[in-house]
Design an enzyme around this catalytic site. Structure first.
Site, PDB file in Angstrom:
ATOM      1  N   ASN A  94       0.908  -1.146   0.000  1.00 14.70           N
ATOM      2  CA  ASN A  94       0.000   0.000   0.000  1.00 14.70           C
ATOM      3  C   ASN A  94       0.945   1.193   0.000  1.00 14.70           C
ATOM      4  OD1 ASN A  94      -2.426  -1.416   0.046  1.00 14.70           O
ATOM      5  ND2 ASN A  94      -2.376  -1.628   2.274  1.00 14.70           N
TER       6      ASN A  94
ATOM      7  N   GLU B  77      -8.079  -3.013  -2.879  1.00 13.76           N
ATOM      8  CA  GLU B  77      -8.204  -2.363  -1.566  1.00 13.76           C
ATOM      9  C   GLU B  77      -7.809  -0.887  -1.615  1.00 13.76           C
ATOM     10  OE1 GLU B  77      -5.857  -4.991   0.933  1.00 13.76           O
ATOM     11  OE2 GLU B  77      -7.509  -6.432   1.029  1.00 13.76           O
TER      12      GLU B  77
ATOM     13  N   LYS C  94      -0.630 -14.934  -3.946  1.00 14.33           N
ATOM     14  CA  LYS C  94      -0.689 -15.423  -2.555  1.00 14.33           C
ATOM     15  C   LYS C  94      -0.911 -16.933  -2.550  1.00 14.33           C
ATOM     16  CE  LYS C  94      -2.303 -11.217  -0.275  1.00 14.33           C
ATOM     17  NZ  LYS C  94      -3.198 -10.601   0.731  1.00 14.33           N
TER      18      LYS C  94
ATOM     19  N   ASP D  26      -7.032 -14.930   1.387  1.00 18.17           N
ATOM     20  CA  ASP D  26      -6.133 -13.951   1.981  1.00 18.17           C
ATOM     21  C   ASP D  26      -5.429 -14.517   3.207  1.00 18.17           C
ATOM     22  OD1 ASP D  26      -4.810 -11.711   2.647  1.00 18.17           O
ATOM     23  OD2 ASP D  26      -6.561 -10.485   3.131  1.00 18.17           O
TER      24      ASP D  26
ATOM     25  N   GLU E 179      -0.759 -12.368  10.486  1.00 15.42           N
ATOM     26  CA  GLU E 179      -1.951 -11.521  10.557  1.00 15.42           C
ATOM     27  C   GLU E 179      -3.183 -12.287  11.021  1.00 15.42           C
ATOM     28  OE1 GLU E 179      -2.877  -9.643   6.836  1.00 15.42           O
ATOM     29  OE2 GLU E 179      -4.737  -8.760   7.592  1.00 15.42           O
TER      30      GLU E 179
HETATM   31  O1  GCW Z   1      -4.327  -9.470   4.148  1.00 17.95           O
HETATM   32  C1  GCW Z   1      -4.635  -8.209   3.644  1.00 17.95           C
HETATM   33  C2  GCW Z   1      -4.240  -7.269   4.719  1.00 17.95           C
HETATM   34  C3  GCW Z   1      -3.874  -5.900   4.208  1.00 17.95           C
HETATM   35  C4  GCW Z   1      -2.859  -6.066   3.080  1.00 17.95           C
HETATM   36  C5  GCW Z   1      -3.501  -6.887   1.983  1.00 17.95           C
HETATM   37  C6  GCW Z   1      -2.551  -7.147   0.833  1.00 17.95           C
HETATM   38  C7  GCW Z   1      -1.029  -4.638   2.509  1.00 17.95           C
HETATM   39  O2  GCW Z   1      -5.270  -7.169   5.660  1.00 17.95           O
HETATM   40  O3  GCW Z   1      -3.344  -5.162   5.270  1.00 17.95           O
HETATM   41  O4  GCW Z   1      -2.408  -4.829   2.595  1.00 17.95           O
HETATM   42  O5  GCW Z   1      -3.873  -8.135   2.482  1.00 17.95           O
HETATM   43  O6  GCW Z   1      -1.995  -8.228   0.790  1.00 17.95           O
HETATM   44  O7  GCW Z   1      -2.372  -6.288  -0.012  1.00 17.95           O
END
Ligand code: GCW
Length: 714
Positions: free
Chosen positions: A224, A305, A374, A379, A407
């Site tokens: 970000n 996002e 990913k 996520d 996380e």
């Molecule tokens: O898992 C989510 C997180 C965000 C993160 C996003 C991403 C950096 O909550 O904080 O942003 O993934 O991977 O871009």
């Protein structure tokens, strides 16, 4: 010398007496535990020849010094010769620097070493560590030191290692103001304000630690992204970091904000096909390379996002990536373009969106682009299936993104061996080219002959004295490096090596701690998201349970979107009758996962809506099975704490107590997860808790209202 060493080992038990804050990670170089062990290694370590000259050779020389000082508790002076007529017992030199007689002895094997690889060979009473590059030599030296740290034999050594993956990177989600998004170990270790003038020792120790596990790149800023990092003020600082990392073989990468041309230079657009925008990126690249001649390239999060991206101009992800790739191409730079693209306005099941977007673009990216995916399609949940893109992009290099920071897995205070989860993903079969097309073979390029290969880990590092909050978070950093070097590495061995290097070679300690570690992942999944549940964590900070999270601006950020519990059933139907996310996987998998009867229970609710009363293969109803698994998770956490308690006195008290105290938190939080989820889902199932499942400590109201301020990481 000999006598001093003897008297020292007779009177002091060095490991236990010393307080240890964990700063030295797995590079503890713990003192030899007795005279016999010390004697075994002494002759070798006192007779080292290191040939060649470069900043990396200086690093090697220093590391040998640090390790020998550690092994002998400062009671021997490291004497490292650079004379090639010397009678050294350990020889460390690039192949081209080795005396011809040695080269002849090694013969053909020398040709098997690639650019970053190394060979360690015991030959005629000597140990030769050799490579084709300075960095290979550094990796070889660390491998030899690892062998000594884990008390391996030297005679007969014959290790030839080439990394299977080219780009082995940490991704730091660190902001310029030193907060760390999803960071739970303090603030960012990058002190931008003091850079470029002050190079903190921690940067050097970071580079050492990374080099010791083969990591060769770091993207130092948050995905970000703040465009400021691309301005001269910050490029000068980034260049200072790059200079500090260079001797350790670590390249620096920066995150690029897609609309930087608008933000920094007031361009009217960031359309990737607009010539002014393309010219801007080219000039920017030229500028960056004037500061950092070996700059690695860009990492980009776009159209996700709230980040700007090609969608804003009705362009594709390939259009966006290619514009940046063309800019860095003349300098050998690359672009890592993230596939984590999804949007609440797209009506499709969120987990399908990345595949839908990227699959049609297969083969449309420049050859210096690699798409970063990913591990799973949602996520970083405690348990996900492998991302379907891994089975779908034969013509586009894909790299893995694992999240080392936890996380969604208890953040800093839970002990969970992430390598177990990563192994599960890496060994999954995509069937892209028939049986055996594992994710690891996609990643190492062997399946589709990718020209670029890579693995990134979202860092768990911060300013905490032990770097990672939980001491065992260091294991995740370590294991990430090892799996990036070779995704087929054995996780049991990785775990064992880490324990030995970090704490102790005492077999009782190592066996018990390894056992705890290897059971930790399944334990956590049981108390957080059993049976394929996902995304049921608290809103925003993501700490703790939140199966009740609903409403708000974005449906795809709620829990109810995913579990869909009602009086009759729970789970997300992703078969052909539902969202058909299943359709993104190979036909072999459709057969297995298409039917609740043949779907492994681990993924049941990921793919199916199942009625509360449904009998499962275990003989229990769905509700009973869920409750029992939550209970098992809690019992598992208690077992971990009890097993750990038996190890008191086997390692230094400081780290022992720190881990104990975190295990207590883990047990409490496991109970919190179990109680919250069972109370919440129990409202729908309407059934009592089965025998053996403890009654919740509070009522649902209590958990719904449980709030904490300033949870870290946002
Ligand atoms: O898992 C989510 C997180 C965000 C993160 C996003 C991403 C950096 O909550 O904080 O942003 O993934 O991977 O871009």
């Amino acid at each position: 010398m000999y006598k001093i060493v003897i008297s020292f080992f007779l009177f002091i038990s060095p490991v236990l007496l010393k307080a240890n804050d964990g700063y030295k990670l797995w590079l503890q170089y713990l003192p030899f535990e007795n005279i016999a062990v010390a004697d075994y290694y002494r002759d070798y370590l006192e007779n080292i020849t290191l040939l060649g000259n470069s900043p990396t050779h200086e690093v090697i020389r220093k590391e040998l010094g640090i390790s020998i000082t550690g092994f002998f508790e400062g009671r021997t002076t490291p004497n490292i010769s650079s004379d090639n007529t010397n009678s050294g017992l350990i020889w460390i030199a690039k192949a081209e620097d080795l005396p011809e007689s040695f080269r002849n002895l090694l013969g053909e094997r020398l040709n098997e070493i690639n650019d970053e690889g190394y060979l360690i060979k015991y030959i005629q009473g000597k140990i030769l560590v050799t490579s084709n590059s300075d960095f290979g030599l550094l990796y070889g030296t660390f491998a030899l030191l690892k062998n000594i740290q884990t008390r391996g034999k030297l005679e007969g050594l014959d290790i030839l290692e080439n990394p299977k993956i080219k780009l082995r990177l940490l991704n730091h989600w660190d902001n310029l103001n030193r907060t760390v998004e999803r960071g739970y170990a303090g603030f960012s270790i990058w002190n931008w304000h003091r850079l470029p003038h002050h190079i903190d020792q921690q940067y050097i120790d970071y580079a050492r630690a990374n080099a010791s596990i083969g990591i060769n790149g770091a993207s130092v800023t948050n995905v970000n992204a703040n465009a400021l990092v691309l301005t001269p003020e910050y490029l000068e600082k980034a260049a200072a970091l790059a200079d500090a990392f260079r001797p350790y073989g670590i390249k620096i990468y920066l995150t690029a904000r897609f609309n930087a041309p608008m933000m920094l230079d007031n361009l009217p657009t960031a359309d990737p096909l607009d010539p002014r925008v393309q010219a801007w990126w080219k000039k920017k690249a030229e500028e960056i390379y004037s500061y950092i001649p070996d700059f690695g390239g860009f990492l980009v999060k776009a159209d996700s996002e709230g980040q700007p991206g090609p969608h804003n101009y009705s362009r594709t992800q390939a259009d966006g990536a290619n514009t940046l790739a063309d800019a860095v191409k003349p300098y050998g730079g690359i672009v890592m373009w993230r596939a984590f693209v999804y949007n609440e306005k797209t009506p499709t099941d969120r987990i399908k969106q990345a595949y839908d977007e990227f699959k049609p673009l297969d083969g449309k990216f420049r050859d210096n682009v690699i798409v970063q995916v990913k591990n799973g399609p949602l996520d970083f949940q405690p348990r996900e299936l492998f991302h379907p893109l891994f089975g779908a992009m034969p013509n586009t290099p894909l790299m893995m993104e694992f999240q080392v920071t936890k996380e969604y897995l208890g953040q800093e205070s839970h002990w969970v061996n992430l390598a177990s989860m990563w192994e599960e993903i890496l060994q999954s079969d995509t069937y892209a080219k028939g049986k055996g097309s594992t994710v690891s073979k996609v990643l190492d390029g062997s399946l589709h002959q990718y020209n670029l290969t890579g693995m990134a880990g979202v860092s768990n590092i911060g300013t905490d004295r032990n770097w990672t909050g939980h001491h065992t978070g260091q294991a995740d950093w370590y294991a990430f490096g090892k799996l990036a070097w070779n995704p087929e590495s054995n996780v049991g061995e990785i775990t064992e090596d880490w324990l030995k290097m970090t704490f102790s070679n005492d077999p009782d300690f190592v066996n018990s701690a390894k056992n705890i570690s290897l059971k930790s992942y399944e334990t956590l999944v049981n108390y957080m998201t059993p049976l394929g549940l996902h995304h049921i964590m608290a809103r925003s900070h993501h700490w703790g349970p939140g199966p009740w999270v609903t409403g708000g601006g974005r449906d795809d950020w709620t829990a109810t979107y995913y579990h869909r519990a009602d009086k009759n059933a729970i789970g997300f139907d992703r078969t052909e009758n539902g969202s058909n996310a299943l359709g993104q996987y190979a036909p072999e998998w459709k057969k297995v996962w298409g039917d609740p009867e043949t779907t492994p229970l681990e993924f049941l609710l990921w793919f199916h809506r199942v009625s509360w009363n449904q009998k499962l293969s275990t003989g229990n109803t769905l509700w009973d099975e869920m409750a029992m698994r939550y209970q098992q998770g809690v019992e598992g956490a208690r077992w971990m704490a009890n097993e750990w308690a038996k190890l008191e006195g086997k390692i230094d008290q400081e780290r022992y107590s720190h881990i104990s105290s975190f295990l207590n938190i883990q047990v409490k939080e496991a109970e919190w997860w179990r109680d919250s989820c069972l109370l919440y889902f129990g409202q729908f199932s309407g059934r009592p808790l089965p025998k053996g499942v403890e009654k919740p400590k509070h009522d649902l109201e209590y958990y719904l209202n449980f709030k904490r301020n300033f949870v870290p990481g946002i």
